[in-house]
Design a protein around this motif. Structure first.
Motif, PDB file in Angstrom:
ATOM      1  N   GLN A  50       5.416   5.273  -4.739  1.00  0.00           N
ATOM      2  CA  GLN A  50       6.288   4.804  -6.126  1.00  0.00           C
ATOM      3  C   GLN A  50       7.720   4.940  -5.781  1.00  0.00           C
ATOM      4  N   SER A  51       8.114   4.492  -4.793  1.00  0.00           N
ATOM      5  CA  SER A  51       9.522   4.697  -4.260  1.00  0.00           C
ATOM      6  C   SER A  51       9.986   3.279  -3.187  1.00  0.00           C
ATOM      7  N   SER A  52      10.765   2.483  -3.765  1.00  0.00           N
ATOM      8  CA  SER A  52      11.217   1.543  -3.068  1.00  0.00           C
ATOM      9  C   SER A  52      12.080   2.073  -1.563  1.00  0.00           C
ATOM     10  N   LEU A  53      12.860   2.876  -1.941  1.00  0.00           N
ATOM     11  CA  LEU A  53      13.840   3.412  -0.929  1.00  0.00           C
ATOM     12  C   LEU A  53      12.754   4.103   0.406  1.00  0.00           C
ATOM     13  N   ALA A  54      11.629   4.640  -0.382  1.00  0.00           N
ATOM     14  CA  ALA A  54      10.677   5.433   0.905  1.00  0.00           C
ATOM     15  C   ALA A  54      10.124   4.042   1.624  1.00  0.00           C
ATOM     16  N   CYS A  55       9.876   2.964   1.056  1.00  0.00           N
ATOM     17  CA  CYS A  55       9.369   1.881   1.397  1.00  0.00           C
ATOM     18  C   CYS A  55      10.509   1.185   2.383  1.00  0.00           C
ATOM     19  N   LEU A  56      11.675   1.283   2.287  1.00  0.00           N
ATOM     20  CA  LEU A  56      12.849   0.603   3.131  1.00  0.00           C
ATOM     21  C   LEU A  56      12.526   0.356   4.602  1.00  0.00           C
ATOM     22  N   ALA A 114       0.925  -1.275   0.104  1.00  0.00           N
ATOM     23  CA  ALA A 114       0.040   0.001  -0.057  1.00  0.00           C
ATOM     24  C   ALA A 114       0.799   1.378  -0.025  1.00  0.00           C
ATOM     25  N   LEU A 115       1.923   1.276   0.723  1.00  0.00           N
ATOM     26  CA  LEU A 115       2.928   2.259   0.918  1.00  0.00           C
ATOM     27  C   LEU A 115       3.437   2.581  -0.545  1.00  0.00           C
ATOM     28  N   ALA A 116       3.945   1.450  -1.296  1.00  0.00           N
ATOM     29  CA  ALA A 116       4.587   1.571  -2.633  1.00  0.00           C
ATOM     30  C   ALA A 116       3.723   1.987  -3.606  1.00  0.00           C
ATOM     31  N   GLY A 131      19.350  -5.977   7.741  1.00  0.00           N
ATOM     32  CA  GLY A 131      20.299  -4.915   7.809  1.00  0.00           C
ATOM     33  C   GLY A 131      21.181  -5.310   6.366  1.00  0.00           C
ATOM     34  N   VAL A 132      21.122  -6.427   6.042  1.00  0.00           N
ATOM     35  CA  VAL A 132      21.969  -6.694   4.926  1.00  0.00           C
ATOM     36  C   VAL A 132      21.071  -6.837   3.651  1.00  0.00           C
ATOM     37  N   VAL A 133      20.201  -8.017   3.527  1.00  0.00           N
ATOM     38  CA  VAL A 133      19.595  -8.147   2.431  1.00  0.00           C
ATOM     39  C   VAL A 133      18.593  -7.110   2.003  1.00  0.00           C
ATOM     40  N   LEU A 134      18.027  -6.653   2.596  1.00  0.00           N
ATOM     41  CA  LEU A 134      16.788  -5.600   2.157  1.00  0.00           C
ATOM     42  C   LEU A 134      17.551  -4.422   1.807  1.00  0.00           C
ATOM     43  N   PRO A 135      18.397  -3.675   2.475  1.00  0.00           N
ATOM     44  CA  PRO A 135      19.353  -2.745   1.665  1.00  0.00           C
ATOM     45  C   PRO A 135      19.868  -2.940   0.430  1.00  0.00           C
ATOM     46  N   LEU A 136      20.456  -4.293   0.310  1.00  0.00           N
ATOM     47  CA  LEU A 136      21.147  -4.794  -1.058  1.00  0.00           C
ATOM     48  C   LEU A 136      20.046  -4.619  -2.038  1.00  0.00           C
ATOM     49  N   GLY A 150      12.076   9.576  -4.737  1.00  0.00           N
ATOM     50  CA  GLY A 150      11.254   9.454  -6.197  1.00  0.00           C
ATOM     51  C   GLY A 150      11.754   8.765  -6.991  1.00  0.00           C
ATOM     52  N   ALA A 151      12.863   7.809  -6.773  1.00  0.00           N
ATOM     53  CA  ALA A 151      13.068   6.648  -7.811  1.00  0.00           C
ATOM     54  C   ALA A 151      11.910   5.506  -7.653  1.00  0.00           C
ATOM     55  N   SER A 152      11.687   4.869  -8.629  1.00  0.00           N
ATOM     56  CA  SER A 152      10.767   3.978  -8.820  1.00  0.00           C
ATOM     57  C   SER A 152      11.474   2.607  -8.668  1.00  0.00           C
TER      58      SER A 152
END
Length: 433
Positions: A272-278, A266-268, A297-302, A430-432
């Motif tokens: 429209q930003s994966s970074l904002a959803c991290l 829902a947030l995505a 701390g490793v897999v999701l940021p990667l 702002g990156a999708s």
């Protein structure tokens, strides 16, 4: 900025089509001449975008390979994550090519509507190669990279960029750092130019849409609507891949995974930003799925930094729709090249705003298929809709990888250090991605 720009570009497309259709209806010579002059402005804007393709793609490939290699070297957990990334991307690319081909077979574009869209956006196509595999294989390596760039031989450029990037990772640190820094500077310079050009996107798209409406009225609207529906449907269908991955490898966690994904999706949809959803991905993966600090701390940021599952899916859907519009029949070698290019550019374009990544990713794939890239300027205007589903698919795939990868037995690097290495300069608001 880019989100509001997307709305302006979409409005420019609609208003340009309507204005062109009105002039087409009245056929006043003075208005027609004025509209044709305005259309020339659109062609100028499109050429300004095209001039960035080769240096941007090559630089992104070199820096993307170097960043991915550095991130993969941070530990066994990261290495396992990269193996899953690669496998999912390959399956996603094959799915994307197959799904859009099937949809187009079931629901072909109306010839009149397709001709209306392509007839006013002329471009040069590359004839499909008729040589066999033995003749095609030697052409993968460019005998002259500069000539390959001048001839838009995009697969050769991609191959050279990948080889160059991997070779750069083998250099001593004192040699590698300034070399990668140079290509980072080139890529950032090209991105600045693209940002400047995109500021004028409402004007450029209006001018091009005016030309379409001038020549065909509103006949192209049907093809544009079908394009949005088809690319969105193929992208939404890609959700079966992350859910299937969890079902096969972590079937007992499937229900929890679905619950954990729902609020992040829902947030995505809204950002429209994966970074904002991290942050939300980290919280839900930790609290709902019980993932360790190493995984969050490793897999999701990667994943956010170098993995975009829907990139090859949606990009191939767009490219195959374009070749269908133009009635092109690419060879098997060109299709294989397009799939390979879609995988390569999906890594290089990670972290770019949607409008920039659309053109930077799509142009090489179109060139590999022998399709004109001029029509991308019009499709860019409606990309705001499929882009929503790109982001939803990406965050779902990121969480799926985090759900199935197991942490190593040995202690890993500190999560904070890996997070900083993975995200360093790769993503921006702002990156999708």
């Amino acid at each position: 900025m880019f989100r509001s720009l997307s709305i302006l570009v979409l409005a420019a497309l609609v208003s340009g089509l309507l204005a062109g259709a009105a002039i087409h209806a009245v056929e006043t010579p003075a208005l027609v001449a004025g509209a044709e002059t305005v259309q020339a402005v659109g062609v100028l804007w499109l050429n300004a975008l095209r001039m960035t393709i080769v240096p941007l793609v090559f630089s992104l490939l070199v820096t993307g390979v170097a960043s991915a290699a550095d991130a993969a070297a941070t530990g066994r957990l990261a290495g396992r994550a990269f193996m899953i990334f690669a496998a999912v991307l390959l399956v996603a690319a094959l799915y994307g090519a197959g799904a859009i081909s099937g949809l187009l077979a079931l629901w072909p574009v109306d010839p009149a509507s397709g001709a209306a869209l392509t007839g006013a956006v002329q471009g040069d196509s590359v004839p499909a190669a008729t040589t066999g595999f033995r003749e095609w294989l030697p052409t993968l390596a460019p005998a002259n990279p500069i000539r390959a760039a001048a001839d838009d031989a995009i697969l050769q450029i991609v191959v050279f960029g990948l080889v160059f990037g991997f070779a750069a990772t083998r250099l001593r640190h004192d040699l590698r750092t300034p070399l990668i820094g140079f290509f980072q500077a080139v890529a950032e310079t090209m991105i600045v130019i693209v940002r400047w050009v995109l500021i004028a996107a409402p004007i450029g798209v209006f001018a091009l849409a005016l030309g379409i409406g001038l020549r065909t009225g509103l006949d192209a609207a049907g093809a544009l609507t079908q394009y949005v529906l088809m690319v969105s449907a193929v992208t939404i269908g890609a959700l079966i891949l992350p859910y299937g991955l969890v079902a096969v490898l972590r079937g007992h966690d499937f229900a929890r995974f679905a619950r954990a994904c729902a609020p992040v999706q829902a947030l995505a949809f809204s950002t429209q930003s994966s970074l904002a959803c991290l942050p939300a991905m980290v919280e839900r993966t930790r609290d709902e799925l019980g993932a360790s600090t190493q995984v969050t701390g490793v897999v999701l940021p990667l994943a956010v930094a170098v993995f975009r599952m829907t990139s090859p899916v949606a990009n191939l859907a767009v490219a195959f729709f374009i070749i269908h519009l133009y009635g092109l029949e690419p060879s098997a070698g060109q299709i294989a090249a397009a799939i390979a290019v879609s995988l390569a550019v999906s890594v290089g374009a990670v972290g770019l705003p949607g409008q920039i990544s659309f053109f930077a990713s799509m142009a090489p794939i179109c060139l590999a298929l022998g399709a004109p890239v001029e029509i991308l300027a019009i499709l860019l205007a409606v990309e705001v809709i499929p882009d929503i589903f790109r982001t939803v698919g990406n965050v779902t795939a990121d969480m799926a990888v985090a759900a199935v990868v197991r942490p190593p037995e040995e202690p890993a690097l500190a999560a904070e250090a890996v997070t900083e290495a993975a995200l360093g300069g790769a993503s921006q608001p702002g990156a999708s991605a």
